[in-house]
Design a protein around this motif. Structure first.
Motif, PDB file in Angstrom:
ATOM      1  N   UNK A 185     -45.261 -91.619  91.904  1.00 39.92           N
ATOM      2  CA  UNK A 185     -44.279 -92.307  91.062  1.00 39.92           C
ATOM      3  C   UNK A 185     -44.283 -93.805  91.338  1.00 39.92           C
ATOM      4  N   UNK A 186     -44.443 -94.179  92.607  1.00 38.77           N
ATOM      5  CA  UNK A 186     -44.518 -95.597  92.962  1.00 38.77           C
ATOM      6  C   UNK A 186     -45.749 -96.240  92.350  1.00 38.77           C
ATOM      7  N   UNK A 187     -46.888 -95.553  92.392  1.00 37.36           N
ATOM      8  CA  UNK A 187     -48.115 -96.082  91.804  1.00 37.36           C
ATOM      9  C   UNK A 187     -47.936 -96.288  90.303  1.00 37.36           C
ATOM     10  N   UNK A 188     -47.348 -95.313  89.623  1.00 42.44           N
ATOM     11  CA  UNK A 188     -47.125 -95.459  88.182  1.00 42.44           C
ATOM     12  C   UNK A 188     -46.235 -96.664  87.884  1.00 42.44           C
ATOM     13  N   UNK A 189     -45.195 -96.848  88.706  1.00 40.73           N
ATOM     14  CA  UNK A 189     -44.309 -97.986  88.497  1.00 40.73           C
ATOM     15  C   UNK A 189     -45.027 -99.300  88.752  1.00 40.73           C
ATOM     16  N   UNK A 190     -45.842 -99.366  89.815  1.00 41.97           N
ATOM     17  CA  UNK A 190     -46.558-100.605  90.137  1.00 41.97           C
ATOM     18  C   UNK A 190     -47.619-100.935  89.093  1.00 41.97           C
ATOM     19  N   UNK A 191     -48.222 -99.921  88.507  1.00 42.39           N
ATOM     20  CA  UNK A 191     -49.210-100.148  87.460  1.00 42.39           C
ATOM     21  C   UNK A 191     -48.541-100.700  86.202  1.00 42.39           C
ATOM     22  N   UNK A 192     -47.300-100.300  85.975  1.00 40.22           N
ATOM     23  CA  UNK A 192     -46.555-100.820  84.840  1.00 40.22           C
ATOM     24  C   UNK A 192     -46.063 -99.786  83.864  1.00 40.22           C
ATOM     25  N   UNK A 193     -46.131 -98.507  84.216  1.00 40.78           N
ATOM     26  CA  UNK A 193     -45.605 -97.479  83.331  1.00 40.78           C
ATOM     27  C   UNK A 193     -44.091 -97.431  83.452  1.00 40.78           C
ATOM     28  N   UNK A 194     -43.430 -97.457  82.328  1.00 42.17           N
ATOM     29  CA  UNK A 194     -41.975 -97.418  82.349  1.00 42.17           C
ATOM     30  C   UNK A 194     -41.495 -96.012  82.683  1.00 42.17           C
ATOM     31  N   UNK A 195     -40.389 -95.952  83.424  1.00 46.07           N
ATOM     32  CA  UNK A 195     -39.780 -94.685  83.804  1.00 46.07           C
ATOM     33  C   UNK A 195     -38.295 -94.748  83.518  1.00 46.07           C
ATOM     34  N   UNK A 196     -37.645 -93.621  83.592  1.00 42.97           N
ATOM     35  CA  UNK A 196     -36.201 -93.564  83.377  1.00 42.97           C
ATOM     36  C   UNK A 196     -35.516 -93.135  84.666  1.00 42.97           C
ATOM     37  N   UNK A 197     -34.249 -93.489  84.776  1.00 39.71           N
ATOM     38  CA  UNK A 197     -33.469 -93.137  85.958  1.00 39.71           C
ATOM     39  C   UNK A 197     -33.109 -91.659  85.884  1.00 39.71           C
ATOM     40  N   UNK A 198     -33.809 -90.833  86.670  1.00 41.59           N
ATOM     41  CA  UNK A 198     -33.612 -89.390  86.594  1.00 41.59           C
ATOM     42  C   UNK A 198     -32.832 -88.833  87.770  1.00 41.59           C
ATOM     43  N   UNK A 199     -32.383 -89.690  88.684  1.00 38.05           N
ATOM     44  CA  UNK A 199     -31.632 -89.211  89.835  1.00 38.05           C
ATOM     45  C   UNK A 199     -30.223 -88.809  89.458  1.00 38.05           C
ATOM     46  N   UNK A 200     -29.600 -87.935  90.246  1.00 36.81           N
ATOM     47  CA  UNK A 200     -28.223 -87.532  89.962  1.00 36.81           C
ATOM     48  C   UNK A 200     -27.272 -88.709  90.131  1.00 36.81           C
ATOM     49  N   UNK A 201     -26.213 -88.778  89.324  1.00 32.60           N
ATOM     50  CA  UNK A 201     -25.252 -89.881  89.455  1.00 32.60           C
ATOM     51  C   UNK A 201     -24.591 -89.881  90.836  1.00 32.60           C
ATOM     52  N   UNK A 202     -24.492 -91.061  91.436  1.00 27.43           N
ATOM     53  CA  UNK A 202     -23.850 -91.217  92.736  1.00 27.43           C
ATOM     54  C   UNK A 202     -22.647 -92.146  92.557  1.00 27.43           C
ATOM     55  N   UNK A 203     -21.462 -91.616  92.807  1.00 28.20           N
ATOM     56  CA  UNK A 203     -20.233 -92.410  92.653  1.00 28.20           C
ATOM     57  C   UNK A 203     -19.854 -93.030  93.980  1.00 28.20           C
ATOM     58  N   UNK A 204     -19.495 -94.306  93.936  1.00 28.27           N
ATOM     59  CA  UNK A 204     -19.141 -95.020  95.165  1.00 28.27           C
ATOM     60  C   UNK A 204     -18.386 -96.286  94.787  1.00 28.27           C
ATOM     61  N   UNK A 205     -17.818 -96.938  95.818  1.00 24.68           N
ATOM     62  CA  UNK A 205     -17.280 -98.282  95.658  1.00 24.68           C
ATOM     63  C   UNK A 205     -18.395 -99.250  96.050  1.00 24.68           C
ATOM     64  N   UNK A 206     -18.947 -99.924  95.035  1.00 27.37           N
ATOM     65  CA  UNK A 206     -20.145-100.733  95.231  1.00 27.37           C
ATOM     66  C   UNK A 206     -19.762-102.198  95.416  1.00 27.37           C
ATOM     67  N   UNK A 207     -20.119-102.747  96.561  1.00 28.63           N
ATOM     68  CA  UNK A 207     -19.899-104.157  96.859  1.00 28.63           C
ATOM     69  C   UNK A 207     -21.075-104.970  96.326  1.00 28.63           C
ATOM     70  N   UNK A 208     -20.804-106.042  95.571  1.00 29.48           N
ATOM     71  CA  UNK A 208     -21.855-106.899  95.042  1.00 29.48           C
ATOM     72  C   UNK A 208     -22.307-107.843  96.155  1.00 29.48           C
ATOM     73  N   UNK A 209     -23.528-107.592  96.667  1.00 31.53           N
ATOM     74  CA  UNK A 209     -24.049-108.388  97.779  1.00 31.53           C
ATOM     75  C   UNK A 209     -24.683-109.694  97.319  1.00 31.53           C
ATOM     76  N   UNK A 210     -25.421-109.658  96.226  1.00 37.52           N
ATOM     77  CA  UNK A 210     -26.121-110.860  95.767  1.00 37.52           C
ATOM     78  C   UNK A 210     -26.502-110.693  94.309  1.00 37.52           C
TER      79      UNK A 210
END
Length: 408
Positions: free
Chosen positions: A201-226
């Protein structure tokens, strides 16, 4: 006194790793062995000859490349061109048609990667010295061929090679290192069926193939670092780093805008939002897509947990095992002091004898002087990107109570 950058890196340290790294590569007909300064050992053998890559339209299937937001920088994807009367109609979302399109694109990328292998083999055979005299024209032509092959990731890395011969002393070493990494990416694509799923999957991404976010939703309190933007002639890319207070996880949001225009997504540093994110399928699953938001962003005094400079270097070395093309990893340094080191700067552990050199691009920028002023010789907490070019500080917090100070 804190260690200098050279003593931190060690005599056998590859510029992209904190431990000695060995890579076996297949590139030219004549066997050769090279030890690149920095501790990377390259063994070149075998043959990389292949047929020429095919441009778009060679198979008459009506496919063109367009820009699409996705991945570590701008991506390109294949879309159907308006077909003539004789073209068969396909229903939207037809899985069989999508499979055929994916196969045709994979064939083009394979042809492009094979052609690039031949280009690298020719360079190794002729020697690196000639790269300075030929200029960037041949590389630009090769990059255009990679765009035709619908491999924008390869095209981007090829364009980076064009600038190396004019980058100052030591450029042959840097050119060989980047050629080795590009060759490694080529071989990864050509043998992707043998790779573990995450690395493929990393190789496909580095080559330039577009992918979709397929991971399960993770709920949290997200601090904006930068948050910071980078731009080229065609695209503005915004990077937003988030830290999950409950998951203790640092993730990256990417958004895009046309050249000269800021992306719509804006999350100021120091705010926190309760939301869901879903990961993309690459090594580390660090890049995410922002999902449902449960409350608007609001100020917070929460801070991420930090590590020592030595631990930060180890994290980057560990990440390279999963993604050898990784430029940097996000790291929070705890109790560090900015100190000058020759013509550069470093962040030294207040409670130890190790340090991380700041990236050369940091020198002379306003963010560096804000960091020095905030510290005043006292320890501070700093978030940034740690990689083979050094540590790039993005945000800092004072030793005592206080809000986040953006450095970029």
């Amino acid at each position: 006194m804190a260690d200098s950058p050279s003593s931190w890196a060690g005599p056998n340290c590859h510029p992209r790793c904190t431990t000695p790294l060995t890579i076996a590569l297949t590139c030219t007909n004549a066997a050769a062995e090279v030890v690149v300064s920095g501790g990377i050992y390259l063994r070149w053998h075998g043959s990389a000859r292949g047929g020429p890559g095919r441009g778009l339209g060679d198979e008459g299937d009506g496919v063109r490349a367009v820009r699409e937001p996705g991945g570590e920088g701008g991506r390109e994807r294949a879309v159907e061109r308006t077909a003539g009367p004789s073209a068969p109609a396909t229903a939207p979302g037809d899985p069989e048609a999508a499979r055929r399109r994916a196969e045709r694109r994979a064939e083009r990328v394979t042809a492009g990667a094979t052609e690039l292998e031949q280009r690298l083999a020719d360079l190794m055979r002729a020697g690196l010295a000639g790269a300075e005299q030929t200029g960037g024209g041949p590389w630009e032509e090769t990059a255009a061929r990679m765009v035709d092959a619908q491999a924008p990731g390869l095209a981007s890395r090829v364009r980076e090679l064009a600038a190396i011969p004019s980058s100052g002393p030591g450029w042959p070493v840097r050119l060989l290192e980047e050629c080795a990494l590009l060759h490694l990416l080529d071989r990864g694509w050509l043998h992707r069926e043998r790779l573990p799923d995450s690395l493929a999957a990393t190789v496909r991404s580095r080559v330039g193939l577009s992918t979709s976010a397929d991971g399960p939703p993770v709920r949290d309190h997200w601090l904006v670092l930068a948050q910071y933007d980078t731009a080229d002639a065609r695209l503005t890319t915004r990077r937003v780093w988030l830290y999950g207070a409950e998951t203790d996880r640092t993730v990256l949001l990417l958004s895009y805008g046309a050249a000269g225009r800021s992306p719509e997504l804006a999350l100021p540093v120091g705010l926190a939002l309760e939301a869901e994110v879903s990961a993309y399928p690459d090594a580390g699953r660090r890049r995410v897509a922002l999902g449902r938001r449960f409350a608007p962003p609001e100020p917070t005094r929460a801070r991420p947990r930090g590590v020592t400079t030595s631990r930060a270097a180890v994290r980057y070395g560990e990440a390279l095992r999963d993604d050898p093309w990784l430029d940097s990893v996000p790291v929070v340094l705890d109790r560090v002091v900015p100190v000058p080191d020759g013509d550069g700067w470093q962040l030294a552990d207040a409670d130890g004898d190790t340090a991380l050199p700041l990236a050369r691009t940091t020198g002379g920028q306003p963010g560096l002087w804000r960091l020095v002023a905030l510290s005043g010789g006292a320890p501070v907490t700093v978030f940034g990107e740690c990689g083979h070019r050094g540590f790039a500080p993005l945000t800092a917090w004072p030793a005592g109570p206080g809000t986040a100070v953006p450095l970029c």
